[in-house]
Design an enzyme around this catalytic site. Structure first.
Site, PDB file in Angstrom:
ATOM      1  N   HIS A  12      17.127 -17.839  -7.487  1.00 19.17           N
ATOM      2  CA  HIS A  12      16.069 -16.849  -7.246  1.00 19.17           C
ATOM      3  C   HIS A  12      14.744 -17.552  -7.471  1.00 19.17           C
ATOM      4  O   HIS A  12      14.507 -18.052  -8.578  1.00 19.17           O
ATOM      5  CB  HIS A  12      16.205 -15.666  -8.218  1.00 19.17           C
ATOM      6  CG  HIS A  12      17.531 -14.974  -8.131  1.00 19.17           C
ATOM      7  ND1 HIS A  12      17.711 -13.807  -7.415  1.00 19.17           N
ATOM      8  CD2 HIS A  12      18.747 -15.289  -8.651  1.00 19.17           C
ATOM      9  CE1 HIS A  12      18.983 -13.428  -7.510  1.00 19.17           C
ATOM     10  NE2 HIS A  12      19.641 -14.315  -8.253  1.00 19.17           N
ATOM     11  N   HIS A 188      25.251 -10.305  -4.413  1.00 17.70           N
ATOM     12  CA  HIS A 188      25.755 -10.434  -5.775  1.00 17.70           C
ATOM     13  C   HIS A 188      26.869  -9.397  -5.947  1.00 17.70           C
ATOM     14  O   HIS A 188      26.688  -8.221  -5.578  1.00 17.70           O
ATOM     15  CB  HIS A 188      24.663 -10.123  -6.795  1.00 17.70           C
ATOM     16  CG  HIS A 188      23.647 -11.201  -6.991  1.00 17.70           C
ATOM     17  ND1 HIS A 188      22.921 -11.739  -5.972  1.00 17.70           N
ATOM     18  CD2 HIS A 188      23.240 -11.851  -8.116  1.00 17.70           C
ATOM     19  CE1 HIS A 188      22.098 -12.667  -6.460  1.00 17.70           C
ATOM     20  NE2 HIS A 188      22.276 -12.760  -7.755  1.00 17.70           N
ATOM     21  N   GLU A 191      29.500  -9.848 -10.924  1.00 17.23           N
ATOM     22  CA  GLU A 191      28.814 -10.526 -12.038  1.00 17.23           C
ATOM     23  C   GLU A 191      29.066  -9.678 -13.284  1.00 17.23           C
ATOM     24  O   GLU A 191      29.741 -10.099 -14.199  1.00 17.23           O
ATOM     25  CB  GLU A 191      27.315 -10.663 -11.736  1.00 17.23           C
ATOM     26  CG  GLU A 191      26.527 -11.348 -12.857  1.00 17.23           C
ATOM     27  CD  GLU A 191      25.005 -11.358 -12.607  1.00 17.23           C
ATOM     28  OE1 GLU A 191      24.520 -10.552 -11.785  1.00 17.23           O
ATOM     29  OE2 GLU A 191      24.320 -12.175 -13.267  1.00 17.23           O
ATOM     30  N   ASP A 269      20.965 -20.036 -10.514  1.00 16.81           N
ATOM     31  CA  ASP A 269      20.556 -18.634 -10.635  1.00 16.81           C
ATOM     32  C   ASP A 269      19.059 -18.521 -10.964  1.00 16.81           C
ATOM     33  O   ASP A 269      18.258 -18.355 -10.053  1.00 16.81           O
ATOM     34  CB  ASP A 269      21.421 -17.896 -11.671  1.00 16.81           C
ATOM     35  CG  ASP A 269      21.552 -16.409 -11.393  1.00 16.81           C
ATOM     36  OD1 ASP A 269      21.049 -15.939 -10.369  1.00 16.81           O
ATOM     37  OD2 ASP A 269      22.189 -15.705 -12.215  1.00 16.81           O
ATOM     38  N   ASP A 270      18.727 -18.586 -12.248  1.00 17.91           N
ATOM     39  CA  ASP A 270      17.336 -18.445 -12.701  1.00 17.91           C
ATOM     40  C   ASP A 270      17.048 -19.565 -13.697  1.00 17.91           C
ATOM     41  O   ASP A 270      17.002 -19.342 -14.914  1.00 17.91           O
ATOM     42  CB  ASP A 270      17.149 -17.075 -13.361  1.00 17.91           C
ATOM     43  CG  ASP A 270      17.460 -15.938 -12.395  1.00 17.91           C
ATOM     44  OD1 ASP A 270      16.651 -15.676 -11.498  1.00 17.91           O
ATOM     45  OD2 ASP A 270      18.562 -15.361 -12.524  1.00 17.91           O
TER      46      ASP A 270
HETATM   47  N1  ADE Z   1      18.064 -11.319 -10.088  1.00 21.08           N
HETATM   48  C1  ADE Z   1      17.755 -12.510 -10.617  1.00 21.08           C
HETATM   49  N2  ADE Z   1      18.824 -13.023 -11.243  1.00 21.08           N
HETATM   50  C2  ADE Z   1      19.837 -12.137 -11.083  1.00 21.08           C
HETATM   51  C3  ADE Z   1      21.196 -12.096 -11.478  1.00 21.08           C
HETATM   52  N3  ADE Z   1      21.762 -13.075 -12.195  1.00 21.08           N
HETATM   53  N4  ADE Z   1      21.918 -11.022 -11.144  1.00 21.08           N
HETATM   54  C4  ADE Z   1      21.379 -10.025 -10.459  1.00 21.08           C
HETATM   55  N5  ADE Z   1      20.117 -10.014 -10.054  1.00 21.08           N
HETATM   56  C5  ADE Z   1      19.343 -11.061 -10.361  1.00 21.08           C
HETATM   57 ZN    ZN Z   2      21.550 -14.329  -8.960  1.00 22.78          ZN
END
Ligand code: ADE
Ligand code: ZN
Length: 327
Positions: A12, A188, A191, A269-270
Site C-alpha cells: 500500500h 484482500h 487476513e 504490505d505496509d
Molecule cells: N490497508 C493497508 N494495509 C492493510 C491490510 N493489511 N489489510 C487491510 N487493509 C489494509
Molecule cells: Zn494489504
C-alpha cells in the site's frame, strides 16, 4: 548476498509513509500533528489487530495533500526497490481516504504516476485502486467513476481496509463495472476474515489474486481449489505478525501454504509500519521459518508468475530468477 529479483504485488503506497516523511509533509503543508516527535509517533506503532493499525494509518495520511506529496511518497518507495531486488511493483492506493479529505483523484493519480514514469529501468510499476470495504458500496462506485479519466494509469482494482463484517458480496457491482472497464481485480481476503471471504472473492468478485489468504488453511476444500486453479496468494509475513495473526514469525504458516502446493508470494504490505520492506520479509522467513534458497527461488518466481506483466517480460524475469545464485 545479492537480492533475488522479485515482484512486489502487495504494498500500500500509503503504508510506505515513513515517520520522518509524516513530519516533513506536516511541516510543508501546515498540518498539526498530535505527536511531538518522530520517536513519539513510532512509539504508537504497537498494534493488536488490523483496526488498531488502520486507525493510525488513516490518521497519518492527513499530511498527504498535494500532487508533489504523492510524487514524493511513491518516488521514495520506488527508490527502495533497487536495494530490495524489486524489479516490478503493483502498488495499491486508497483514493477514498484522500477524497474524504478533499484531495482530488487527479492529484493522487497524477502524483503517483509521475513518480512511476520517472523511475529508472530496470524497475517497472503499476497502480491498483483499492476500495475501502468499511465504506459504503456507493462510495466505491463513486471512486471508480472519478478514476475513469485516468484508467490508462491504473491496471486494476482491489479491496482493503477492515475486513470482518464487510464481505466481498457488498462490492459485486463495482467489481463488475471494473471488469467491464477492462481492469484486473484482486482483493484482500482471509487476513482476519473467514475462508468464505476468500471463496466469495473468487466467485463473486472474479479476482485474479487473493491478498493475504492465510485463513484459507482452515478450509481444506478451499485449499484444494486454490491449488487446482493456481490462485496466487500475496502473503505478508511481518504484517501478519505485527497485526497479531501469529505470535511471532516462527509461528507463521507460510511453510504450510507452500507445502500445500499453493502459488505463494512474499510481500511487505505496509513496510513503514511493520518493520521492513519486501527483502526484509524474505530475510525474516529465512531466519524464522527455515525457508531455503530453493524456496526463495520459488517465491521469487511465483511473484512474477502472479504479476500482471506481459508474457515476454515475465519470461525474461523468470530467466533471471533461474540464473540467480545465492552466493
Ligand atoms: N490497508 C493497508 N494495509 C492493510 C491490510 N493489511 N489489510 C487491510 N487493509 C489494509
Ligand atoms: Zn494489504
Amino acid at each position: 548476498m545479492s537480492e533475488i529479483p522479485k515482484a512486489e504485488l502487495h504494498v500500500h503506497i500509503e503504508g510506505t509513509l515513513e515517520p520522518e516523511m509524516v513530519f516533513t509533509l506536516a511541516r510543508r503543508n501546515d498540518v498539526e500533528l498530535p505527536y511531538a516527535s518522530v520517536d513519539e509517533l513510532k512509539a504508537r506503532y504497537r498494534f493488536t489487530d488490523l483496526q488498531s493499525f488502520l486507525d493510525i494509518y488513516y490518521a497519518n495520511m492527513a499530511v498527504l495533500r498535494t500532487q508533489q506529496d504523492f510524487y514524493d511518497l511513491a518516488a521514495a518507495y520506488l527508490r527502495t526497490c533497487g536495494g530490495q531486488g524489486v524489479r516490478h511493483a503493483e502498488i495499491f492506493f486508497d483514493p477514498q481516504a484522500h477524497l474524504n479529505r478533499g484531495v482530488a483523484m487527479e492529484t493522487v493519480v497524477a502524483g503517483l504516476s509521475a513518480a512511476i514514469d520517472d523511475t529508472a529501468d530496470p524497475v517497472s510499476a503499476g497502480l491498483i485502486l483499492c476500495f475501502l470495504r468499511d465504506e459504503p458500496a456507493d462510495s466505491a462506485s463513486e471512486a471508480l467513476r472519478l478514476a475513469e479519466p485516468f484508467l490508462d494509469r491504473i491496471i486494476g482494482v482491489g479491496l482493503d481496509s477492515a475486513e470482518v463484517g464487510h464481505p466481498p458480496s457488498k462490492f459485486a457491482e463495482v467489481f463488475q463495472r471494473a471488469h467491464d472497464l477492462g481492469l484486473r481485480a484482486v482483493a484482500h481476503a482471509g487476513e482476519e476474515g473467514p475462508p468464505e471471504y476468500v471463496r466469495d472473492s473468487l466467485d463473486v468478485l472474479g479476482v485474479a489474486r487473493i491478498d493475504h489468504g492465510i485463513r484459507a488453511l482452515e478450509d481444506l476444500d478451499l485449499v484444494a481449489r486454490l491449488r487446482q486453479e493456481r490462485v496466487p496468494l500475496t502473503v505478508c509475513p511481518l504484517s501478519n505478525v505485527r497485526l497479531g495473526s501469529f505470535a511471532d514469525i516462527t509461528q507463521h504458516t507460510l511453510p504450510k501454504l507452500m507445502s500445500e502446493g499453493l502459488l505463494v508470494t512474499v510481500n511487505s504490505d505496509d513496510p513503514a509500519y511493520f518493520g521492513g520492506y519486501v527483502a526484509d520479509n524474505f530475510a525474516a522467513v529465512r531466519s524464522g521459518l527455515g525457508i531455503t534458497d530453493e524456496d526463495v527461488r520459488l517465491l521469487a518466481a511465483n511473484s512474477f508468475r502472479a504479476s500482471f506483466l506481459d508474457d515476454d517480460r515475465k519470461a525474461d524475469l523468470l530467466a533471471e530468477v533461474a540464473a540467480w545464485s545465492p552466493g
